[in-house]
Design an enzyme around this catalytic site. Structure first.
Site, PDB file in Angstrom:
ATOM      1  N   ASN A  13      37.105  51.037  46.984  1.00 25.50           N
ATOM      2  CA  ASN A  13      37.866  50.359  45.929  1.00 25.50           C
ATOM      3  C   ASN A  13      37.053  50.248  44.624  1.00 25.50           C
ATOM      4  O   ASN A  13      36.132  49.444  44.515  1.00 25.50           O
ATOM      5  CB  ASN A  13      38.251  48.967  46.458  1.00 25.50           C
ATOM      6  N   GLU A  40      37.567  49.912  59.641  1.00 28.74           N
ATOM      7  CA  GLU A  40      37.880  48.479  59.636  1.00 28.74           C
ATOM      8  C   GLU A  40      38.420  48.080  60.999  1.00 28.74           C
ATOM      9  O   GLU A  40      39.465  48.575  61.414  1.00 28.74           O
ATOM     10  CB  GLU A  40      38.871  48.167  58.514  1.00 28.74           C
ATOM     11  N   ASP A  69      34.571  42.092  52.118  1.00 31.12           N
ATOM     12  CA  ASP A  69      35.899  42.036  52.717  1.00 31.12           C
ATOM     13  C   ASP A  69      36.598  40.786  52.198  1.00 31.12           C
ATOM     14  O   ASP A  69      35.984  39.728  52.090  1.00 31.12           O
ATOM     15  CB  ASP A  69      35.825  42.018  54.243  1.00 31.12           C
ATOM     16  N   TYR A 143      46.460  41.782  44.350  1.00 32.13           N
ATOM     17  CA  TYR A 143      47.240  40.550  44.245  1.00 32.13           C
ATOM     18  C   TYR A 143      46.998  39.798  42.936  1.00 32.13           C
ATOM     19  O   TYR A 143      47.537  38.704  42.741  1.00 32.13           O
ATOM     20  CB  TYR A 143      46.911  39.629  45.425  1.00 32.13           C
ATOM     21  N   ASP A 144      46.212  40.349  42.036  1.00 26.61           N
ATOM     22  CA  ASP A 144      45.911  39.651  40.772  1.00 26.61           C
ATOM     23  C   ASP A 144      47.169  39.193  40.021  1.00 26.61           C
ATOM     24  O   ASP A 144      47.174  38.104  39.456  1.00 26.61           O
ATOM     25  CB  ASP A 144      45.060  40.535  39.842  1.00 26.61           C
ATOM     26  N   HIS A 167      36.755  34.289  43.653  1.00 22.40           N
ATOM     27  CA  HIS A 167      36.150  34.268  44.992  1.00 22.40           C
ATOM     28  C   HIS A 167      34.972  35.243  45.039  1.00 22.40           C
ATOM     29  O   HIS A 167      33.920  34.952  45.605  1.00 22.40           O
ATOM     30  CB  HIS A 167      37.209  34.643  46.039  1.00 22.40           C
ATOM     31  N   ARG A 168      35.139  36.395  44.408  1.00 25.35           N
ATOM     32  CA  ARG A 168      34.081  37.427  44.374  1.00 25.35           C
ATOM     33  C   ARG A 168      32.867  36.911  43.608  1.00 25.35           C
ATOM     34  O   ARG A 168      31.727  37.071  44.033  1.00 25.35           O
ATOM     35  CB  ARG A 168      34.661  38.682  43.702  1.00 25.35           C
TER      36      ARG A 168
END
Ligand code: IMP
Length: 182
Positions: A13, A40, A69, A143-144, A167-168
């Protein structure tokens, strides 16, 4: 001053890498990219998935690396899609999620960053609480366009400082504090 040893981000990604690179750069850590599809495993635990992906990445690359993840956890759906976020995005997508939700729109994003080198395997987790918008808003990835962090009226896709609060960002900040002092 950048930490001199090489650190790789292994993922398929590009968006995640670009964000992780910007964030780690602000902590003085240079991040390189190895674009790779990782195996995965099926699990209800993001951490188990992250650790298994990190092991798989290290066995293929043999370099100090981090993998990430993530999952989006929606209260009304009892935490779903969580570890299945990638599959749900590919199948029903943002509009599918919007159609499922009624009144309770609370949700959170969770990130696990796992570092792997020869004898070290270390994970760092973080979350950001928020809600799911009523409509798709903005042009971000994943999902942004439907995630609104608490204390904001805008989705991640509409904000210009996502990388200072996501979160990242929070998981990579924990990682940096550890990595720069190890
Ligand atoms: P995975 O960690 O690659 O399995 O990601 C899970 C799902 O969440 C994928 O569909 C990603 O596109 C999505 N995702 C992860 N982080 C973000 C983010 O910061 N913004 C938007 N979507 C995200």
């Amino acid at each position: 001053m950048h930490k001199s040893s090489d650190l790789y981000f292994v993922s398929s990604n590009n968006h995640k890498y670009q964000e992780a690179k910007t964030i780690l750069d602000s902590f003085g850590i240079k991040l390189r990219f190895i674009k790779l599809n990782l195996e995965e495993i099926q699990s209800n635990s993001l951490k188990e998935i992250a650790v298994s992906k990190a092991r798989d990445a290290f066995s293929k690359c043999k370099k100090p690396l981090i993998i990430e993840d993530d999952g989006i956890f929606i209260n009304f759906l009892h935490g779903f899609p969580g570890p299945y976020s990638s599959y749900i995005f590919k199948t029903i997508g943002n509009n599918g999620i919007l159609n499922l939700l009624k009144q309770n729109r609370k949700a959170k994003f969770v990130s696990i960053i796992t570092y792997c080198d020869k004898n070290i395997l270390q994970s760092f987790d973080a979350k950001i609480d928020g809600s799911i918008s009523k409509h798709v808003k903005g042009k971000g990835w994943g999902y942004d366009p439907i995630f609104i962090p608490n204390n904001s009226k805008k989705t991640f896709a509409e904000l210009n400082n996502k990388n200072e609060l996501s979160h990242r960002y929070k998981a990579l900040k924990k990682f940096s504090n550890w990595y720069l002092h190890k």
